[in-house]
Design a protein around this motif. Structure first.
Motif, PDB file in Angstrom:
ATOM      1  N   ASP A  19     136.716   6.905  22.615  1.00 30.27           N
ATOM      2  CA  ASP A  19     135.200   7.009  22.516  1.00 30.27           C
ATOM      3  C   ASP A  19     134.741   8.093  23.566  1.00 30.27           C
ATOM      4  O   ASP A  19     133.915   8.931  23.293  1.00 30.27           O
ATOM      5  N   VAL A  22     135.990  11.519  22.915  1.00 32.64           N
ATOM      6  CA  VAL A  22     135.205  12.546  21.856  1.00 32.64           C
ATOM      7  C   VAL A  22     133.783  12.660  22.441  1.00 32.64           C
ATOM      8  O   VAL A  22     133.491  13.746  22.289  1.00 32.64           O
ATOM      9  N   LEU A  23     133.120  11.853  23.137  1.00 35.66           N
ATOM     10  CA  LEU A  23     131.847  12.007  23.519  1.00 35.66           C
ATOM     11  C   LEU A  23     131.910  13.325  24.824  1.00 35.66           C
ATOM     12  O   LEU A  23     131.197  14.045  24.367  1.00 35.66           O
ATOM     13  N   HIS A  25     134.063  15.476  24.466  1.00 33.13           N
ATOM     14  CA  HIS A  25     134.101  16.777  23.925  1.00 33.13           C
ATOM     15  C   HIS A  25     132.857  17.268  23.306  1.00 33.13           C
ATOM     16  O   HIS A  25     132.465  18.500  23.628  1.00 33.13           O
ATOM     17  N   GLU A  26     132.105  16.532  23.175  1.00 32.93           N
ATOM     18  CA  GLU A  26     130.755  16.879  22.467  1.00 32.93           C
ATOM     19  C   GLU A  26     129.988  17.557  23.771  1.00 32.93           C
ATOM     20  O   GLU A  26     129.044  18.438  23.733  1.00 32.93           O
TER      21      GLU A  26
ATOM     22  N   MET B   1     127.294  10.306  13.040  1.00 28.78           N
ATOM     23  CA  MET B   1     128.734  10.710  13.992  1.00 28.78           C
ATOM     24  C   MET B   1     129.298  11.667  12.940  1.00 28.78           C
ATOM     25  O   MET B   1     129.615  11.406  11.787  1.00 28.78           O
ATOM     26  N   ASN B   2     129.900  12.777  13.414  1.00 26.04           N
ATOM     27  CA  ASN B   2     130.688  13.779  12.930  1.00 26.04           C
ATOM     28  C   ASN B   2     132.037  13.523  12.864  1.00 26.04           C
ATOM     29  O   ASN B   2     132.526  12.951  13.985  1.00 26.04           O
ATOM     30  N   SER B   5     133.673  16.388  16.030  1.00 25.57           N
ATOM     31  CA  SER B   5     132.618  16.139  16.963  1.00 25.57           C
ATOM     32  C   SER B   5     132.194  17.344  17.606  1.00 25.57           C
ATOM     33  O   SER B   5     132.898  18.457  17.919  1.00 25.57           O
ATOM     34  N   GLY B   6     130.827  17.458  17.836  1.00 28.01           N
ATOM     35  CA  GLY B   6     130.401  18.454  18.655  1.00 28.01           C
ATOM     36  C   GLY B   6     130.273  19.902  17.591  1.00 28.01           C
ATOM     37  O   GLY B   6     129.739  21.021  18.262  1.00 28.01           O
ATOM     38  N   ARG B  56     119.422  13.486  16.311  1.00 28.98           N
ATOM     39  CA  ARG B  56     120.291  12.666  15.419  1.00 28.98           C
ATOM     40  C   ARG B  56     119.727  11.684  14.627  1.00 28.98           C
ATOM     41  O   ARG B  56     119.110  10.728  15.093  1.00 28.98           O
ATOM     42  N   GLY B  66     125.186   9.868  23.262  1.00 27.28           N
ATOM     43  CA  GLY B  66     125.035  11.583  22.880  1.00 27.28           C
ATOM     44  C   GLY B  66     123.815  11.693  22.274  1.00 27.28           C
ATOM     45  O   GLY B  66     123.524  12.878  21.595  1.00 27.28           O
ATOM     46  N   ALA B 132     138.331  20.673  18.752  1.00 30.05           N
ATOM     47  CA  ALA B 132     137.634  19.333  17.835  1.00 30.05           C
ATOM     48  C   ALA B 132     138.389  19.119  16.668  1.00 30.05           C
ATOM     49  O   ALA B 132     138.533  17.771  16.344  1.00 30.05           O
TER      50      ALA B 132
END
Lengths: 128, 144
Positions: A19, A22-23, A25-26, B1-2, B5-6, B56, B66, B132
């Motif tokens: 988790d 992934v976060l 990466h964002e 949520m994609n 991501s990003g 979002r 996020g 990604a």
């Protein structure tokens, strides 16, 4: 009987770290997107996520309490600006962190994968 | 949520950088334009960026993670007000009574630097998407 395998510390820890990765990466995507925005401060995972993870692991029974722990994004207070516009993003650093994060993500998916494969092996008696 | 991501953040950045490339192209194309619709020589255009908070679905202040992700967008395309160079060229149709022509304030060297910066930034954003995608593919392979 299947339940305990998914409740093990290792599996739950890998889940939480996935988790987080992934976060992260964002956050990096956001940082690189704003590499030229004046005054932008880089985002990162909140540092208390790691400390919380550590204290909960030390307290034991992580598998049952893991769900309440969530990583969050905050502005990186440790990053210093070296540019006149006050932006704290360094492109090289972001690209390095991104690649490190990718490897970490691969590693974690591998751990989760192996956990599931082990379970499959136990059920079927043959390798997958 | 994609799944990837990003990607929404990166899409904004790619768009913004592309706009910047377009403006650089316009500046270089008009480096010698001494007559415009507004009158006077062409004025170099400069792009400025601003960050944009991603909204979002389903995210609240204290809720899902996020929610403080920031994308980027073009804030403004504004003219550069520095005066253009005066060149002595009495044959030029736009020359003044003293034979001086005011050229656009475009400096090709600056434009080339901007061009390279923009395309590098574009590439950096593309590599984020690439990573990604790799992450998403790995995640899909869990248990295989």
């Amino acid at each position: 009987m299947i339940d305990p395998i998914f409740q093990t510390d290792n599996y739950q820890l890998a889940r939480k770290l996935l988790d987080a990765s992934v976060l992260r990466h964002e956050a990096i995507a956001s940082n690189i997107a704003n590499v030229e925005t004046a005054g932008f401060r880089r985002l990162d995972i909140a540092p208390d996520f790691a400390t919380q993870l550590k204290t909960r692991m030390a307290a034991g029974d992580f598998g049952r309490t893991a769900d309440s722990l969530r990583p969050a994004l905050v502005e990186d207070q440790t990053a210093r600006s070296v540019r006149p516009d006050g932006n704290t993003v360094e492109l090289e650093r972001e690209l390095l962190v991104m690649n490190r994060n990718l490897v970490e993500h691969d590693f974690l998916t591998e751990i989760v994968s192996r956990n599931i494969k082990q379970l499959k092996l136990a059920i079927t008696g043959r390798g997958v | 949520m994609n799944l990837i991501s990003g990607i929404d953040v990166t899409a904004g950045a790619l768009n913004a950088q592309k706009t910047r490339l377009d403006v650089v192209a316009q500046n270089i194309a008009n480096a010698q334009t001494t007559r415009t619709a507004a009158g006077g020589p062409y004025q170099r255009q400069v792009v400025s960026f601003e960050s944009e908070l991603m909204r979002r679905a389903g995210s609240t202040a204290a809720g899902p993670v996020g929610n403080n992700l920031q994308s980027v967008r073009v804030a403004a395309i504004a003219p550069d007000r520095t005066p253009g160079q005066q060149v002595y060229n009495p044959q030029h149709p736009d020359a003044g009574a003293d034979g001086m022509v005011t050229m656009p304030n475009v400096n090709i060297a600056y434009e080339m630097v901007d061009l390279i910066t923009a395309s590098r930034a574009y590439e950096a954003n593309l590599s984020v998407v690439k990573n990604a995608r790799q992450m998403a593919m790995k995640a899909l392979e869990i248990g295989k």
